[in-house]
Scaffold this motif. Sequence first.
Motif, mmCIF file in Angstrom:
data_model
loop_
_atom_site.group_PDB
_atom_site.id
_atom_site.type_symbol
_atom_site.label_atom_id
_atom_site.label_comp_id
_atom_site.label_asym_id
_atom_site.label_seq_id
_atom_site.Cartn_x
_atom_site.Cartn_y
_atom_site.Cartn_z
ATOM 1 N N TRP A 183 3.243 5.601 -24.596
ATOM 2 C CA TRP A 183 2.366 4.384 -24.172
ATOM 3 C C TRP A 183 2.738 3.402 -23.044
ATOM 4 N N GLU A 184 4.565 3.102 -23.483
ATOM 5 C CA GLU A 184 4.979 1.781 -22.816
ATOM 6 C C GLU A 184 5.322 2.456 -21.541
ATOM 7 N N GLU A 185 5.275 1.921 -20.969
ATOM 8 C CA GLU A 185 5.926 1.910 -18.931
ATOM 9 C C GLU A 185 7.430 2.774 -19.223
ATOM 10 N N SER A 186 7.936 1.165 -19.404
ATOM 11 C CA SER A 186 10.046 1.458 -19.841
ATOM 12 C C SER A 186 9.916 2.289 -20.725
ATOM 13 N N LEU A 187 9.152 3.101 -21.309
ATOM 14 C CA LEU A 187 9.793 4.555 -21.989
ATOM 15 C C LEU A 187 9.713 5.347 -21.559
ATOM 16 N N VAL A 188 8.140 6.157 -20.417
ATOM 17 C CA VAL A 188 7.940 7.087 -20.686
ATOM 18 C C VAL A 188 9.014 8.106 -19.863
ATOM 19 N N GLY A 214 3.895 -2.218 10.397
ATOM 20 C CA GLY A 214 2.946 -3.831 11.533
ATOM 21 C C GLY A 214 2.085 -4.280 9.850
ATOM 22 N N TYR A 215 2.421 -6.135 10.666
ATOM 23 C CA TYR A 215 1.859 -6.502 9.651
ATOM 24 C C TYR A 215 0.635 -6.488 9.292
ATOM 25 N N PRO A 216 -0.517 -7.069 8.182
ATOM 26 C CA PRO A 216 0.114 -7.249 7.023
ATOM 27 C C PRO A 216 0.657 -5.881 6.357
ATOM 28 N N VAL A 217 2.100 -6.054 5.262
ATOM 29 C CA VAL A 217 2.483 -5.462 4.548
ATOM 30 C C VAL A 217 3.023 -5.906 3.176
ATOM 31 N N VAL A 218 3.107 -4.515 2.390
ATOM 32 C CA VAL A 218 2.513 -5.113 1.281
ATOM 33 C C VAL A 218 4.512 -5.208 0.250
ATOM 34 N N VAL A 219 5.121 -5.967 0.027
ATOM 35 C CA VAL A 219 5.951 -5.506 -0.793
ATOM 36 C C VAL A 219 6.291 -5.611 -2.194
ATOM 37 N N LYS A 220 7.119 -4.375 -2.455
ATOM 38 C CA LYS A 220 6.621 -4.495 -4.085
ATOM 39 C C LYS A 220 8.005 -4.180 -5.064
ATOM 40 N N PRO A 221 8.566 -4.314 -6.372
ATOM 41 C CA PRO A 221 9.029 -3.859 -6.917
ATOM 42 C C PRO A 221 8.622 -1.753 -6.803
ATOM 43 N N ARG A 222 9.944 -1.607 -7.320
ATOM 44 C CA ARG A 222 8.931 0.268 -7.321
ATOM 45 C C ARG A 222 9.225 0.827 -8.473
ATOM 46 N N GLY A 223 9.536 0.196 -10.065
ATOM 47 C CA GLY A 223 9.714 0.439 -11.546
ATOM 48 C C GLY A 223 8.597 -0.016 -12.150
ATOM 49 N N ARG A 224 8.380 -1.187 -11.420
ATOM 50 C CA ARG A 224 7.509 -2.286 -12.266
ATOM 51 C C ARG A 224 6.070 -1.774 -12.362
ATOM 52 N N ALA A 225 4.661 -2.462 -13.214
ATOM 53 C CA ALA A 225 3.423 -1.923 -13.793
ATOM 54 C C ALA A 225 2.944 -3.112 -13.781
ATOM 55 N N ALA A 226 1.617 -3.026 -13.722
ATOM 56 C CA ALA A 226 0.381 -4.209 -13.541
ATOM 57 C C ALA A 226 0.336 -4.911 -12.833
ATOM 58 N N SER A 227 1.187 -4.435 -11.647
ATOM 59 C CA SER A 227 1.758 -5.279 -9.968
ATOM 60 C C SER A 227 2.244 -6.193 -9.741
ATOM 61 N N VAL A 228 2.741 -6.384 -11.254
ATOM 62 C CA VAL A 228 3.790 -7.668 -11.165
ATOM 63 C C VAL A 228 5.256 -7.689 -10.299
ATOM 64 N N GLY A 229 5.048 -8.825 -9.621
ATOM 65 C CA GLY A 229 5.513 -9.137 -8.113
ATOM 66 C C GLY A 229 5.137 -8.126 -6.917
ATOM 67 N N VAL A 230 4.249 -7.912 -6.740
ATOM 68 C CA VAL A 230 3.464 -7.046 -6.450
ATOM 69 C C VAL A 230 3.292 -8.030 -4.739
ATOM 70 N N ARG A 231 3.254 -8.405 -3.676
ATOM 71 C CA ARG A 231 2.663 -9.517 -2.797
ATOM 72 C C ARG A 231 2.593 -8.717 -1.706
ATOM 73 N N ILE A 232 1.721 -8.878 -0.288
ATOM 74 C CA ILE A 232 1.477 -8.653 0.479
ATOM 75 C C ILE A 232 2.166 -9.850 1.787
ATOM 76 N N VAL A 233 2.492 -9.263 2.684
ATOM 77 C CA VAL A 233 3.058 -10.372 3.728
ATOM 78 C C VAL A 233 2.756 -10.301 4.839
ATOM 79 N N ARG A 234 2.423 -11.853 5.188
ATOM 80 C CA ARG A 234 1.899 -11.534 6.867
ATOM 81 C C ARG A 234 2.991 -11.848 7.999
ATOM 82 N N THR A 235 3.581 -12.254 7.482
ATOM 83 C CA THR A 235 4.325 -12.638 8.564
ATOM 84 C C THR A 235 6.470 -12.221 8.751
ATOM 85 N N GLU A 236 7.280 -12.399 9.195
ATOM 86 C CA GLU A 236 8.075 -12.490 9.036
ATOM 87 C C GLU A 236 9.118 -13.653 8.311
#
Length: 408
Positions: free
Chosen positions: A77-82, A142-164
């Motif tokens: 049940w550990e994300e990094s060990l799936v 089209g803005y806004p977009v979401v930028v995120k890491p591909r291999g993290r869990a719990a929304s770590v590093g996920v951010r909404i971006v509204r401008t260049e």
Amino acid sequence: MKESVLVIGSGYRHFREYVLRGLAEDFEILLIGPAPLDWQLPYAAAHREADVQDEAAVFAAAADLAVTHRVAGVVTWEESLVTRAAEVAARLGVPAMPVEAARACRDKARQRERFQAAGVPSARFSLAGTEAEAVAAAESLGYPVVVKPRGRAASVGVRIVRTEAELRRTFSRAREVENPSIDDGLVLVEEFLTGPEIAVDSWVLDGRVEPFSIAAKRTDYPPYFEEVAHVVGRVLDPATEARVREVVTAANQALGTDRTVTHTELMLTADGPKVVEVNGRLGGDLIPRLAELAVPGLSVGRVLGAVATGRVPEPAGRPDRLVGIRFLYPTADLTFDEIELPAALAGEPWVHEVRTVSEPGTELRLPPRQFLGRAGYVIAAGAGIEEIDARLTKLAEAAAVRGEPLSA
């Protein structure tokens, strides 16, 4: 005689003991972990100490356990060990989560590709290896977009971006917090979905997908998506729940998940439910534990053990109440000391649990300086979502997270 289930990694006691305890009720647990047994001791029939991030060490430990025990299932049940658990099962010849499905669950871009091919509703997306590619992707989506890491869990590093300008500042940060298993430097840029966010835990066996927990998610600390609370129970109307179940089933089947419990996150958009991601393990943040409190007779550990060993779990009932969790954060960065909550409030009959999860002396910082910098949590029950939200907010506002302020 109980069948043996190999468990790779046990996680943190506060967040995973309930599932290990439930699993031990019906199965013999063979545990591989990075340290000697501590709180896991009452539940493990056999144990091997190994660096769980070292593939060779984990397989050697698993092979050693398999000499004296017939391994009927392999779980984590550990994300990094799936992926590691799936690979170990394949090498032992034990039916389990297919390796390719596990890899897809660890890479959000690979998921998007499979969803797109199977017609599963999800966000439009693009992969970017440079700032220029990210800017081009955002302009196309089209803005806004979401930028995120591909291999993290719990929304770590996920951010909404509204401008260049925001996108250029965010791009390198998403790379910095990426899971080490993904080293190609590509960042996910995707359509910003709007609507209530939910999470569905399901057991999966031989193509059958059965949701048993639906949680309403609460996030904070914009422009990030820090998960601060969840409410589990009958959180959807029957029509919406039926559609959600269809989409969750399609998403899991598209990825080929099997013999496990998965955690599917969705957004309830104006166009219907759309998948955010599928995690190849049971939900975190104590969401499955909340389901146990909301659903009479449910044991998530027993459910996980059943599907891991190829058996259909015993049917669970319907939720008979709502249960929510709210995590407690400091108001500013500090070295943690204690949590103070008025005794009269903590003693209310609808308060199920108040717990500290950080040790005194732990440095806690707010996003984006730290994600999941939690001091503790509160769990409460109630008759409706509005009531639960109000009670959790009341508890969080009354709780004082004490400590020594950290300099900027």
